[in-house]
Design a protein around this motif. Structure first.
Motif, PDB file in Angstrom:
ATOM      1  N   VAL B   6     -23.662  71.145 -28.992  1.00  0.00           N
ATOM      2  CA  VAL B   6     -23.479  72.537 -29.360  1.00  0.00           C
ATOM      3  C   VAL B   6     -24.836  73.191 -29.254  1.00  0.00           C
ATOM      4  O   VAL B   6     -25.819  72.647 -29.696  1.00  0.00           O
ATOM      5  CB  VAL B   6     -22.927  72.706 -30.792  1.00  0.00           C
ATOM      6  CG1 VAL B   6     -21.455  72.476 -30.826  1.00  0.00           C
ATOM      7  CG2 VAL B   6     -23.623  71.802 -31.770  1.00  0.00           C
ATOM      8  N   ALA B   8     -27.511  76.205 -29.864  1.00  0.00           N
ATOM      9  CA  ALA B   8     -27.819  77.380 -30.660  1.00  0.00           C
ATOM     10  C   ALA B   8     -28.107  78.556 -29.752  1.00  0.00           C
ATOM     11  O   ALA B   8     -28.093  79.697 -30.165  1.00  0.00           O
ATOM     12  CB  ALA B   8     -29.036  77.108 -31.516  1.00  0.00           C
ATOM     13  N   ASN B   9     -28.350  78.242 -28.485  1.00  0.00           N
ATOM     14  CA  ASN B   9     -28.709  79.303 -27.556  1.00  0.00           C
ATOM     15  C   ASN B   9     -27.503  79.914 -26.859  1.00  0.00           C
ATOM     16  O   ASN B   9     -27.659  80.773 -26.017  1.00  0.00           O
ATOM     17  CB  ASN B   9     -29.654  78.761 -26.484  1.00  0.00           C
ATOM     18  CG  ASN B   9     -31.005  78.496 -27.066  1.00  0.00           C
ATOM     19  OD1 ASN B   9     -31.374  79.119 -28.049  1.00  0.00           O
ATOM     20  ND2 ASN B   9     -31.718  77.568 -26.496  1.00  0.00           N
ATOM     21  N   PHE B  11     -25.559  82.282 -26.262  1.00  0.00           N
ATOM     22  CA  PHE B  11     -25.425  83.696 -26.632  1.00  0.00           C
ATOM     23  C   PHE B  11     -23.980  84.129 -26.402  1.00  0.00           C
ATOM     24  O   PHE B  11     -23.414  83.923 -25.341  1.00  0.00           O
ATOM     25  CB  PHE B  11     -26.391  84.506 -25.756  1.00  0.00           C
ATOM     26  CG  PHE B  11     -26.408  85.969 -26.084  1.00  0.00           C
ATOM     27  CD1 PHE B  11     -26.158  86.903 -25.105  1.00  0.00           C
ATOM     28  CD2 PHE B  11     -26.647  86.386 -27.367  1.00  0.00           C
ATOM     29  CE1 PHE B  11     -26.177  88.249 -25.412  1.00  0.00           C
ATOM     30  CE2 PHE B  11     -26.663  87.728 -27.667  1.00  0.00           C
ATOM     31  CZ  PHE B  11     -26.423  88.664 -26.692  1.00  0.00           C
ATOM     32  N   PRO B  12     -23.369  84.734 -27.420  1.00  0.00           N
ATOM     33  CA  PRO B  12     -21.954  85.062 -27.313  1.00  0.00           C
ATOM     34  C   PRO B  12     -21.621  86.057 -26.215  1.00  0.00           C
ATOM     35  O   PRO B  12     -20.473  86.236 -25.863  1.00  0.00           O
ATOM     36  CB  PRO B  12     -21.620  85.632 -28.697  1.00  0.00           C
ATOM     37  CG  PRO B  12     -22.923  85.960 -29.325  1.00  0.00           C
ATOM     38  CD  PRO B  12     -23.927  85.046 -28.730  1.00  0.00           C
ATOM     39  N   GLU B 457     -20.418  81.047 -36.775  1.00  0.00           N
ATOM     40  CA  GLU B 457     -21.658  80.967 -35.994  1.00  0.00           C
ATOM     41  C   GLU B 457     -22.302  79.582 -36.184  1.00  0.00           C
ATOM     42  O   GLU B 457     -22.113  78.925 -37.205  1.00  0.00           O
ATOM     43  CB  GLU B 457     -22.539  82.128 -36.488  1.00  0.00           C
ATOM     44  CG  GLU B 457     -23.891  82.274 -35.917  1.00  0.00           C
ATOM     45  CD  GLU B 457     -24.929  81.539 -36.725  1.00  0.00           C
ATOM     46  OE1 GLU B 457     -24.650  81.187 -37.885  1.00  0.00           O
ATOM     47  OE2 GLU B 457     -26.014  81.287 -36.167  1.00  0.00           O
ATOM     48  N   PHE B 458     -23.082  79.155 -35.187  1.00  0.00           N
ATOM     49  CA  PHE B 458     -23.614  77.795 -35.145  1.00  0.00           C
ATOM     50  C   PHE B 458     -24.330  77.347 -36.425  1.00  0.00           C
ATOM     51  O   PHE B 458     -24.048  76.289 -36.978  1.00  0.00           O
ATOM     52  CB  PHE B 458     -24.562  77.670 -33.943  1.00  0.00           C
ATOM     53  CG  PHE B 458     -25.344  76.394 -33.920  1.00  0.00           C
ATOM     54  CD1 PHE B 458     -24.723  75.187 -33.628  1.00  0.00           C
ATOM     55  CD2 PHE B 458     -26.695  76.377 -34.219  1.00  0.00           C
ATOM     56  CE1 PHE B 458     -25.441  74.000 -33.619  1.00  0.00           C
ATOM     57  CE2 PHE B 458     -27.421  75.200 -34.211  1.00  0.00           C
ATOM     58  CZ  PHE B 458     -26.791  74.012 -33.914  1.00  0.00           C
ATOM     59  N   HIS B 459     -25.272  78.161 -36.928  1.00  0.00           N
ATOM     60  CA  HIS B 459     -26.062  77.711 -38.081  1.00  0.00           C
ATOM     61  C   HIS B 459     -25.209  77.633 -39.347  1.00  0.00           C
ATOM     62  O   HIS B 459     -25.417  76.760 -40.188  1.00  0.00           O
ATOM     63  CB  HIS B 459     -27.269  78.630 -38.294  1.00  0.00           C
ATOM     64  CG  HIS B 459     -28.310  78.469 -37.228  1.00  0.00           C
ATOM     65  ND1 HIS B 459     -29.287  77.520 -37.279  1.00  0.00           N
ATOM     66  CD2 HIS B 459     -28.491  79.123 -36.067  1.00  0.00           C
ATOM     67  CE1 HIS B 459     -30.047  77.604 -36.198  1.00  0.00           C
ATOM     68  NE2 HIS B 459     -29.575  78.571 -35.444  1.00  0.00           N
ATOM     69  N   THR B 460     -24.241  78.538 -39.460  1.00  0.00           N
ATOM     70  CA  THR B 460     -23.330  78.486 -40.610  1.00  0.00           C
ATOM     71  C   THR B 460     -22.475  77.228 -40.499  1.00  0.00           C
ATOM     72  O   THR B 460     -22.212  76.535 -41.495  1.00  0.00           O
ATOM     73  CB  THR B 460     -22.429  79.745 -40.617  1.00  0.00           C
ATOM     74  OG1 THR B 460     -23.243  80.877 -40.393  1.00  0.00           O
ATOM     75  CG2 THR B 460     -21.691  79.893 -41.929  1.00  0.00           C
ATOM     76  N   MET B 462     -23.316  74.436 -39.029  1.00  0.00           N
ATOM     77  CA  MET B 462     -24.168  73.294 -39.377  1.00  0.00           C
ATOM     78  C   MET B 462     -24.352  73.187 -40.883  1.00  0.00           C
ATOM     79  O   MET B 462     -24.340  72.090 -41.447  1.00  0.00           O
ATOM     80  CB  MET B 462     -25.542  73.461 -38.717  1.00  0.00           C
ATOM     81  CG  MET B 462     -25.519  73.351 -37.227  1.00  0.00           C
ATOM     82  SD  MET B 462     -25.188  71.684 -36.731  1.00  0.00           S
ATOM     83  CE  MET B 462     -26.717  70.901 -37.171  1.00  0.00           C
ATOM     84  N   ASP B 463     -24.517  74.327 -41.507  1.00  0.00           N
ATOM     85  CA  ASP B 463     -24.707  74.363 -42.957  1.00  0.00           C
ATOM     86  C   ASP B 463     -23.482  73.770 -43.661  1.00  0.00           C
ATOM     87  O   ASP B 463     -23.607  73.011 -44.615  1.00  0.00           O
ATOM     88  CB  ASP B 463     -24.883  75.830 -43.369  1.00  0.00           C
ATOM     89  CG  ASP B 463     -25.829  75.971 -44.530  1.00  0.00           C
ATOM     90  OD1 ASP B 463     -26.823  75.236 -44.554  1.00  0.00           O
ATOM     91  OD2 ASP B 463     -25.566  76.806 -45.424  1.00  0.00           O
TER      92      ASP B 463
END
Lengths: 318, 588
Positions: B6, B8-9, B11-12, B457-460, B462-463
């Motif tokens: 996955v 993080a880059n 871009f949607p 979103e990716f970071h959420t 992962m969290d």
């Protein structure tokens, strides 16, 4: 002098507010740059925690903010977690490209808007005026992204201009850089200028129309003053005030208006850097880009105020 | 050596109009003329023609040129071209081969390795390479202040690998305990020039060395290329390393290419456009949609699009089985009773139509998976495990066997008569995973399970998976950097850092998990391949029977290159199309 000093102090307070809010919002957002490392089983959670601590990501927000303020003083503007570099050189390298793109596009849009706006308001019933109004409505209705994508598709299908980047892959090896840069600038610049044009055109046309319909211009016309003199010597200075404010705003948006265009055309400016930094959670780079955009906005407004001050005796008197 | 597939880059902003380009004339979305061509087990390179510049693209720019820190794929792509390792895993054969070390031997205990270096090697700045550089490199990888991502890999049984110079061309490595795949540890560990970096290591500033602002002359490696120039946000140009040690079968010095220019694009769509416009010569890591576009036009475009079949990436669905001291969010405790029920997980797996996932989410460019070992992993896949086939009858039977029943409106009820409903969380930046979640939602409706989709979103994402565990089920993709079973250790072991479905456990682990843990430890020290294979087959069998992770599909490796690019033979390990960059050449 008090006017200048007051404006500067207000701008400084605004910048501190903008930077602190950016810090706060980014701090509240989930995750950080090192999230992806967690999914690499080569790296233990302890190592990731140690790296986070090394970069000071586990410090309280005020402490982190103060350390960033100090780094501004040193000229580093914080540290890019992704690039392992002070953020300032990273941003300046790209800011030049953004200024080149948005500066050229803004200049083109203003030249076209002034020419077309003045012409069509001077001859409101001509076919050219009708054409300008149609173009204005059409461009106003097309979203910036669709415009950029349409130009991109035309480029891909026709090959008339490069679809991405700021120079050809081999240009670093050949002495044709300026021409090559101009070719690469064509599409993103056109996209940005066409996006800006309808707004400027609308304002130029309505300001000029208002000035041309005013009683003193009618009186001047009745005195037999030549149309060209009437237009440029009498009507244009009166119409200038709102346009100067708009000019200040367009200068202010130089650093932030090209975000979508830069991303679509892979233009190596600050917009694409900021998008990547936001997605990667490259904390200081995001804050720095936001701050830079705010500085330009304040500078643009300040410039507009200054021009109004110089141009309009009523402003000086007040 | 695994990383999450996955980005993080991602871009949607997907270039919205491009899908039109990728459709066939009659509107069908996935049929292309290009068939799947698995890579040959042995790659025989064609003698090439020296010279020329190969232009390739990368979906983002490298973040560093320091191999000690490179974690993102773009940085690793560049550092792999600049550096060399002692022992290398051949991407075509998937086995180790001599690199900077021309030979090696292992002690009877399996704990001591003696590596004999090639004589006369030089870094790209002309300085000689010897055992001191090897010792220095390992000091750097193990240094606390550097915190290299590879550091943990060099620690066995809690103790770091010990490196000792025997003579200028011999180095001994001692491990705390025997390690079956120890020689594979050396793959990807770049050997560094002591003369350029020792001061920085001593001063503790090695983390900031060799960043993108470093002058090319200050960077030296043992790989086929060295840095010529870097234009921020635009490209990095690499030139041939005149001191590179390899030659071809005719004695011509490698690499063949004079330069490689890597241009940076905003995303894969932009990469494809540049390739279509003829600006780049080669493109790799294509998604199925863009591959369909290129495959359809390959004859007119003077290039060829290649599908080499499944790589090592596996996409899977898993349920949140983490242990919580109190109810973390509404209904999870109740739902975890289902998630911990093996028959429930097997029923969900049986109800999923993997063929539809492949057809609709991957345009036919993926393979169905029963376990985490993909068909691309030729040496370790277990052919005895059947290919999963959708069977609603089987799913209903499994659910009935553990007390589930159906209400009059056909919705599924658990043994306490509660309706069965859960949410699948997906990374919104991965369109294929979102599409698979949507299809699974439809599939599970057929057995009465109501599934909600949670796109974040990716970071959420992962969290939720790693920090607060606020999810019920999730779809994720993992991709191995190595085919060896040891790379699965952290996923399968109950104490592994990528044991995603249960990162936090309490109480005794299930019997089958205890068996997996035991087998993983056993294969770690088993030197004989046949014995290790038998152990690993058993692990796959246990995973298939108990389904802690419901494996879905493995996407194919897709790449394309102009016909003028010689020795273009993508492989599933390493960088798909650049693993043999020293042998790539341009035909006139």
């Amino acid at each position: 002098m008090p006017f200048l000093l007051r404006r500067l102090l207000r701008s400084l307070a605004l910048l501190i507010g903008v930077s602190f809010l950016s810090f706060l919002l980014l701090d509240l957002a989930p995750g950080d740059y090192f999230d992806t490392m967690l999914l690499n089983p080569q790296i233990s959670p302890a190592t990731v925690a140690a790296i986070r601590s090394q970069y000071g990501l586990n410090r309280p927000l005020p402490q982190e903010y103060w350390s960033w303020i100090r780094s501004i003083g040193r000229g580093d503007w914080g540290y890019s977690l992704a690039y392992n570099l002070p953020a300032a050189p990273l941003i300046w390298q790209r800011a030049r490209y953004t200024l080149l793109l948005s500066g050229t596009a803004t200049a083109l849009a203003w030249i076209a808007a002034l020419a077309l706006g003045i012409w069509s308001s001077a001859r409101p019933h001509s076919w050219i005026a009708a054409l300008v109004r149609t173009l204005e409505a059409l461009l106003m209705a097309i979203p910036e992204l669709v415009l950029a994508l349409s130009l991109l598709l035309i480029a891909v299908w026709s090959g008339i201009a490069p679809a991405a980047g700021a120079s050809s892959s081999i240009s670093a090896l050949q002495p044709r850089s300026l021409l090559d840069l101009a070719r690469h600038l064509l599409l993103p610049c056109l996209s940005l200028a066409l996006g800006l044009l309808p707004l400027l055109l609308l304002h130029v046309r309505s300001s000029m129309r208002q000035a041309l319909d005013s009683p003193f211009v009618n009186a001047a016309r009745a005195y037999g003053i030549r149309p060209a003199r009437l237009l440029f010597r009498h009507a244009l200075p009166v119409a200038a005030n709102p346009l100067i404010s708009l000019f200040g705003l367009s200068i202010g948006l130089l650093m932030s208006s090209s975000l979508v265009t830069e991303t679509v055309f892979s233009w190596p400016g600050i917009g694409s850097l900021m998008v990547t930094a936001i997605l990667d959670r490259d904390f200081f780079v995001v804050v720095d880009c936001t701050l830079l955009a705010a500085i330009f906005l304040l500078a643009g407004n300040f410039l507009a105020d200054l021009l109004l001050f110089l141009q309009d005796p009523r402003v000086r008197a007040s | 050596m695994r990383f999450l597939a996955v980005s993080a880059n991602a871009f949607p902003l997907v270039l919205a109009l491009l899908p039109f380009l990728s459709r066939t004339e009659n509107g069908a979305r996935f049929q292309t003329s290009s068939e799947t061509h698995p890579p040959p087990a042995q790659f025989v390179a064609e003698p090439g023609i020296p010279g020329g510049t190969l232009v390739i693209s990368s979906h983002s720019e490298p973040k560093t040129l320091n191999p000690l820190l490179a974690v993102d794929s773009s940085s690793r792509k560049i550092t792999a071209l600049l550096n060399a390792d002692l022992i290398h895993i051949n991407s075509a054969t998937q086995q180790t081969e001599p690199a900077l070390a021309e030979s090696w031997s292992v002690s009877d205990s399996g704990r001591r390795y003696l590596l004999h270096l090639r004589h006369g090697l030089r870094f790209s700045d002309g300085s000689p390479f010897d055992a001191d550089d090897v010792v220095f490199s390992f000091r750097a990888y193990l240094d606390d202040r550097v915190q290299s991502p590879q550091r943990d890999l060099l620690i066995t049984a809690g103790k770091p690998i010990r490196v000792e110079k025997i003579d200028p061309y011999t180095v001994a490595f001692s491990l705390e305990r025997p390690y079956a795949a120890a020689e594979r540890l050396f793959d990807g560990l770049a050997m560094l020039p002591r003369h350029l970096l020792e001061n920085q290591l001593q001063q503790g500033t090695l983390r900031s060395a060799w960043n993108l602002a470093t002058a090319p002359q200050a960077i030296a490696g043992l790989g086929p290329f060295r840095v010529a120039s870097y234009a921020p946000g635009q490209r990095i140009v690499l030139e041939r390393n005149p001191y590179y040690w390899k030659s071809d079968s005719r004695g011509t010095r490698l690499p063949y290419l004079d330069r490689i220019s890597v241009v940076f694009a905003a995303n894969t769509d932009a990469e494809v456009m540049r390739f279509e416009q003829g600006e780049t010569d080669l493109i790799e890591n294509l998604d199925a949609q863009n591959f369909a576009l290129l495959a359809r036009r390959q004859n007119a475009g003077h290039y060829r699009a290649v599908d080499i079949g499944p790589g090592l990436e596996y996409d899977f669905l898993f349920f949140n089985q983490n242990a919580f001291p109190s109810e973390p969010f509404p209904h999870l405790f109740e739902r975890q009773k289902w998630f911990r029920e093996t028959q429930f997980r097997r029923a969900v797996s049986a109800a999923i139509d993997r063929d539809a996932l492949i057809r609709l989410a991957y345009f036919g460019r993926a393979d169905a998976l029963a376990t985490l070992v993909t068909p691309g992993n030729r040496r370790w896949t277990d052919p005895a495990i059947p290919r999963p086939v959708r069977s609603l009858e089987n799913a209903r039977r499994l659910l009935s066997s553990c007390g589930f029943s159906w209400a009059s409106d056909h919705s599924l009820l658990d043994p306490a008569r509660n309706p069965v409903r859960f949410a699948i969380t997906v990374n919104a930046g991965k369109p294929q995973q979102v599409e698979m979640a949507t299809l699974i939602q439809q599939d599970l409706k057929d057995i009465g399970i109501q599934v909600d989709l949670d796109q974040i979103e990716f970071h959420t994402f992962m969290d939720r998976i790693f920090s607060n565990y606020r999810y019920e089920a999730a779809i994720i993709a993992l991709a191995d950097g190595d085919a060896d079973p040891n790379s699965e250790f952290n996923v399968l072991s109950s104490t592994g850092t990528a044991h995603l479905w249960q990162l936090k456990s309490a109480g005794p682990i299930p019997k089958w998990q205890a068996e997996i843990d035991q087998l993983l430890d056993k294969q770690l020290i088993t030197q004989n391949y046949e014995e290790r294979k038998a152990i690993y087959n058993r692990i796959q069998q246990v995973v298939w029977e108990n389904m802690p992770m419901i494996c879905l599909v493995s996407p194919h490796i897709l790449a394309a290159a102009k016909n003028s690019v010689g020795n273009f033979h993508p492989a599933i390990l390493g960088d798909p199309a650049l693993w043999n960059a020293d042998r790539l050449f341009l035909r006139p």
